[in-house]
Design a protein around this motif. Structure first.
Motif, PDB file in Angstrom:
ATOM      1  N   LYS A  41       0.833  -1.205   0.000  1.00 55.77           N
ATOM      2  CA  LYS A  41       0.000   0.000   0.000  1.00 55.77           C
ATOM      3  C   LYS A  41       0.862   1.247   0.000  1.00 55.77           C
ATOM      4  CE  LYS A  41      -4.176  -1.864   2.169  1.00 55.77           C
ATOM      5  NZ  LYS A  41      -5.121  -1.772   3.310  1.00 55.77           N
ATOM      6  N   SER A  42       1.925   1.254   0.803  1.00 53.32           N
ATOM      7  CA  SER A  42       2.783   2.436   0.858  1.00 53.32           C
ATOM      8  C   SER A  42       3.454   2.678  -0.496  1.00 53.32           C
ATOM      9  CB  SER A  42       3.839   2.281   1.963  1.00 53.32           C
ATOM     10  OG  SER A  42       4.609   1.109   1.770  1.00 53.32           O
ATOM     11  N   GLN A  43       3.851   1.588  -1.192  1.00 54.26           N
ATOM     12  CA  GLN A  43       4.496   1.750  -2.493  1.00 54.26           C
ATOM     13  C   GLN A  43       3.528   2.332  -3.526  1.00 54.26           C
ATOM     14  OE1 GLN A  43       7.854   1.240  -3.192  1.00 54.26           O
ATOM     15  NE2 GLN A  43       7.196   2.357  -5.021  1.00 54.26           N
ATOM     16  N   LYS A  44       2.271   1.906  -3.487  1.00 54.80           N
ATOM     17  CA  LYS A  44       1.269   2.451  -4.408  1.00 54.80           C
ATOM     18  C   LYS A  44       1.103   3.950  -4.202  1.00 54.80           C
ATOM     19  CE  LYS A  44      -1.446  -1.777  -5.015  1.00 54.80           C
ATOM     20  NZ  LYS A  44      -2.761  -2.441  -4.777  1.00 54.80           N
ATOM     21  N   LEU A  45       1.081   4.380  -2.946  1.00 56.68           N
ATOM     22  CA  LEU A  45       0.955   5.809  -2.656  1.00 56.68           C
ATOM     23  C   LEU A  45       2.200   6.566  -3.073  1.00 56.68           C
ATOM     24  CD1 LEU A  45      -0.738   5.570   0.860  1.00 56.68           C
ATOM     25  CD2 LEU A  45      -1.817   6.238  -1.281  1.00 56.68           C
ATOM     26  N   ILE A  46       3.388   5.940  -2.911  1.00 52.86           N
ATOM     27  CA  ILE A  46       4.641   6.584  -3.312  1.00 52.86           C
ATOM     28  C   ILE A  46       4.663   6.819  -4.822  1.00 52.86           C
ATOM     29  CG2 ILE A  46       7.140   6.214  -3.512  1.00 52.86           C
ATOM     30  CD1 ILE A  46       6.983   4.737  -0.804  1.00 52.86           C
ATOM     31  N   ASP A  47       4.170   5.831  -5.584  1.00 52.90           N
ATOM     32  CA  ASP A  47       4.159   5.938  -7.046  1.00 52.90           C
ATOM     33  C   ASP A  47       3.287   7.098  -7.534  1.00 52.90           C
ATOM     34  OD1 ASP A  47       4.200   2.318  -7.481  1.00 52.90           O
ATOM     35  OD2 ASP A  47       5.834   3.759  -7.207  1.00 52.90           O
ATOM     36  N   GLN A  48       2.358   7.569  -6.717  1.00 54.26           N
ATOM     37  CA  GLN A  48       1.446   8.642  -7.114  1.00 54.26           C
ATOM     38  C   GLN A  48       2.013  10.042  -6.831  1.00 54.26           C
ATOM     39  OE1 GLN A  48      -2.255   7.861  -5.094  1.00 54.26           O
ATOM     40  NE2 GLN A  48      -2.431   5.793  -5.957  1.00 54.26           N
ATOM     41  N   LEU A  49       3.180  10.135  -6.158  1.00 59.13           N
ATOM     42  CA  LEU A  49       3.762  11.435  -5.836  1.00 59.13           C
ATOM     43  C   LEU A  49       4.309  12.114  -7.088  1.00 59.13           C
ATOM     44  CD1 LEU A  49       5.689  10.551  -2.542  1.00 59.13           C
ATOM     45  CD2 LEU A  49       3.567  11.852  -2.744  1.00 59.13           C
ATOM     46  N   GLU A  50       4.147  13.425  -7.180  1.00 58.85           N
ATOM     47  CA  GLU A  50       4.629  14.182  -8.343  1.00 58.85           C
ATOM     48  C   GLU A  50       6.097  14.557  -8.206  1.00 58.85           C
ATOM     49  OE1 GLU A  50       0.318  16.305  -9.326  1.00 58.85           O
ATOM     50  OE2 GLU A  50       2.100  17.529  -8.889  1.00 58.85           O
ATOM     51  N   ASP A  51       6.556  14.793  -6.977  1.00 55.49           N
ATOM     52  CA  ASP A  51       7.945  15.176  -6.737  1.00 55.49           C
ATOM     53  C   ASP A  51       8.842  13.957  -6.931  1.00 55.49           C
ATOM     54  OD1 ASP A  51       9.565  17.184  -4.191  1.00 55.49           O
ATOM     55  OD2 ASP A  51      10.442  15.841  -5.667  1.00 55.49           O
ATOM     56  N   LYS A  52       9.668  13.962  -7.992  1.00 58.16           N
ATOM     57  CA  LYS A  52      10.484  12.804  -8.337  1.00 58.16           C
ATOM     58  C   LYS A  52      11.502  12.488  -7.245  1.00 58.16           C
ATOM     59  CE  LYS A  52      13.658  11.032 -11.847  1.00 58.16           C
ATOM     60  NZ  LYS A  52      14.369  11.328 -13.117  1.00 58.16           N
ATOM     61  N   ASP A  53      12.211  13.516  -6.766  1.00 52.44           N
ATOM     62  CA  ASP A  53      13.222  13.285  -5.730  1.00 52.44           C
ATOM     63  C   ASP A  53      12.597  12.722  -4.460  1.00 52.44           C
ATOM     64  OD1 ASP A  53      15.272  16.169  -6.606  1.00 52.44           O
ATOM     65  OD2 ASP A  53      15.348  14.078  -7.280  1.00 52.44           O
ATOM     66  N   LEU A  54      11.448  13.292  -4.092  1.00 49.03           N
ATOM     67  CA  LEU A  54      10.756  12.804  -2.901  1.00 49.03           C
ATOM     68  C   LEU A  54      10.280  11.365  -3.111  1.00 49.03           C
ATOM     69  CD1 LEU A  54       9.587  13.283  -0.090  1.00 49.03           C
ATOM     70  CD2 LEU A  54       7.560  14.264  -1.179  1.00 49.03           C
TER      71      LEU A  54
END
Length: 633
Positions: A41-54
């Motif tokens: 679940k955490s990885q799915k949410l990470i993939d949705q972030l717009e900030d590439k470095d973050l």
């Protein structure tokens, strides 16, 4: 001017913290799922972030915790990506400290650095009131303490208090109770007494909220210890099987290792040597390669104490015990090294403070240098003495434990052999004495009178007027002797049971066993209108008699009950008491009389079932079900 510099420095330090305090809802949600070990679940949410470095930073953070120290190569790459960014963002200080703490916890030789990194991260997260990251960090700190061979610490309790103070959800409350239970279970002081009630509370709250499979494996692992300590075998098997059915991850693998060990111990206790050795062998496939020393120590010590010695494989148990002592020395050395490293960190901190003072007071530089050098020499000498003393003490303890275990195994063998011989001799001697007394007192006198009648008949056979009378008297005496021999046989087989039946005999037994003001035994029945087969009555009476004797001798009960029910071809017997429970009774019960194990075998031999339900301080309930055929005679 100096004041202006200080203000500028404070502003520069505070700027990233202010930005960090504006963490978005998405970031908090990601950290929450990492904390709950729900990495998909955490990885799915990470993939949705717009900030590439973050996104890259959080992905590496997620991966390094997901690995749980199982892949040093991948974790070192993740550590490098986060700590050596060309364009650091406001989250970098927090993530850097978390990853360094986690990496050093499993791979570094100095776990005090791991604790320092986690504490630095906790300060940053607390300053920004980010509870999700605070929970994540504190859970890692508590995990770090649990890796210590003797983790009991006042500091550990303080972190538990912090985690409890920021708990918000059902999962948070369960995790707090989990770490409390883990702390009490590993404690060697009075806190160890709190393990069972805390584990019981953990068992109740577990099913009230949803958890990831990784967290479930942690909790199941701890509950298996609780069920072993409270002798709840069915529950232990249930949770062990549930744990083994979970998908294998870096978290469930270690728990499966302990599940196999628990099942090996349980089968050994139940005299199933084949299954016990099978599960012991299967546990090796779940070894934690990273912490192989700790895994090997657990495998060999647990195998020796809980499996091999129980099933009678004493030579192999001795070899396992020797190997466990070797790995225990390695663990002790590792802990000593960690203590030294902790002291070195403290010395380095003190040295930095002294250097700052020296820079401000240059006129006293030489004096402070001499003081610092002298302190280092004294402290270094003190550390060396402590290491030497501690190493010798550990060696003495290990040697003493080894000798004690060998003596226990030898004494157990001798006691078992002597007990068997004494019981056989005593039983045979009592039986001979009783039969001799019965034959002499009852049958002997009658046969002596019959002999006199025969001699009188022999002398007066010519006198026809008294011959019939003599024959009649002689016949009567022989019939009386036969009747007495028959009665002795019946009494030897059944006592009062042959005459009155099972229920009157049990009622009389309860009356005789009851003690005014100390023990009251009640008997209830249902459906016993007809007699059952005599041999079965005798066997049931002796089983009940033995169990009542156990209650009197070992249970410390004030009340007990015996319920006998016959319904549709089944005899059901329930014997209950409000005593101390089976865990303390079992050692005494198996030392005299039939023993619970022998009783169970007798019941199973006639296709019956024998169940025990007991918990410490709550008494014992024994349930027996036996198929019967009615005897209307």
């Amino acid at each position: 001017m100096n004041l202006l510099k200080k203000n500028i420095l404070i502003i520069l330090i505070s700027c990233p913290l202010i930005v960090l305090g504006q963490l978005s809802h998405e970031i908090e949600n990601i950290s929450k799922h990492i904390y709950l070990l729900d990495f998909n679940k955490s990885q799915k949410l990470i993939d949705q972030l717009e900030d590439k470095d973050l996104r890259i930073t959080l992905e590496e953070l997620n991966n390094i915790i997901k690995n749980r120290g199982s892949n040093k190569k991948i974790d070192s790459i993740a550590l490098d990506k986060i700590t050596h960014k060309n364009k650091p963002h406001p989250y970098t200080p927090l993530f850097t400290e978390i990853v360094q703490g986690y990496y050093n916890m499993y791979y570094g030789n100095d776990q005090s650095k791991s604790l320092n990194s986690f504490n630095n991260a906790l300060k940053i997260a607390s300053a920004n009131n980010n509870k999700a990251f605070q929970k994540l960090i504190i859970s890692n700190i508590l995990q770090l303490y649990s890796l210590q061979k003797t983790p009991n610490s006042i500091r550990q309790l303080k972190y538990l208090e912090i985690l409890e103070s920021i708990s918000e959800t059902c999962q948070d409350a369960t995790i707090v109770i989990y770490f409390e239970t883990l702390f009490f279970g590993q404690s060697t002081r009075e806190e160890a007494l709190k393990f069972i009630p805390t584990a019981k509370k953990l068992n109740k709250i577990l099913n009230t909220c949803n958890f990831s499979k990784n967290w479930e494996s942690n909790v199941y692992d701890l509950l298996m210890v609780y069920f072993r300590e409270t002798n709840k075998q069915d529950s232990l098997i249930k949770y062990a099987n549930k744990l083994l059915a979970l998908p294998t991850t870096n978290y469930t693998k270690l728990s499966k290792f302990y599940a196999h060990l628990e099942l090996a111990s349980l089968n050994a206790t139940n005299n199933n040597a084949k299954e016990a050795t099978k599960y012991l062998s299967l546990s090796k496939s779940q070894f934690n390669e990273l912490d192989s020393t700790r895994a090997a120590y657990s495998y060999y010590r647990f195998g020796a104490m809980k499996v091999l010695s129980v099933i009678g494989e004493y030579e192999q148990a001795y070899n396992f015990l020797e190997k466990s002592i070797i790995f225990e020395h390695h663990l002790n050395f590792k802990e000593n090294q960690q203590d030294i490293n902790q002291l070195q960190v403290e010395l380095e901190t003190a040295e930095k403070e002294k250097q700052l003072l020296l820079s401000e007071q240059e006129n006293k530089k030489q004096e402070y240098f001499l003081i610092a050098l002298g302190g280092l020499l004294v402290l270094g000498s003190f550390i060396a003495v402590l290491i030497n003393l501690n190493t010798k003490r550990k060696q003495r303890i290990a040697e003493q434990e080894k000798e004690i275990e060998i003596q226990k195994i030898e004494r157990l063998l001798k006691e078992q052999e002597l007990t068997t011989i004494d019981a056989m001799i005593e039983g045979q001697e009592k039986e001979r004495q009783r039969l001799a007394g019965d034959l002499h007192d009852n049958v002997g006198a009658t046969l002596a009178a019959a002999k006199l009648q025969f001699e009188h008949l022999k002398r007066n056979r010519a006198k026809s007027n008294i011959t019939d009378e003599l024959y009649e008297k002689t016949s009567f005496l022989l019939a009386d002797a036969y009747s007495k021999i028959r009665n002795i046989s019946h009494i030897n087989n059944s006592g009062v049971i042959a005459k009155n039946g099972l229920l009157p005999a049990v009622q009389k037994l309860a009356r005789n066993a009851s003690i005014n003001g100390k023990l009251n035994i009640e008997v209830s029945d249902f459906g016993l209108e007809n007699r059952i087969e005599n041999t079965l009555e005798i066997m049931l009476f002796r089983v009940i008699q033995e169990l009542v004797t156990n209650i009197i001798k070992h249970s410390k009960a004030s009340e007990a009950s015996i319920a006998i029910t016959q319904h549709e071809g089944i005899i059901n017997i329930i014997i209950e008491d409000n005593g101390i429970g089976i865990s303390e009774e079992r050692k005494l019960i198996n030392s005299t009389g039939m023993g619970l194990e022998n009783i169970e075998k007798r019941i199973e031999h006639i296709d019956g079932t024998f169940e025990i339900d007991s918990s410490l301080g709550k008494g014992t309930t024994i349930i027996i079900d036996i198929p019967v055929e009615q005897n209307t005679q």
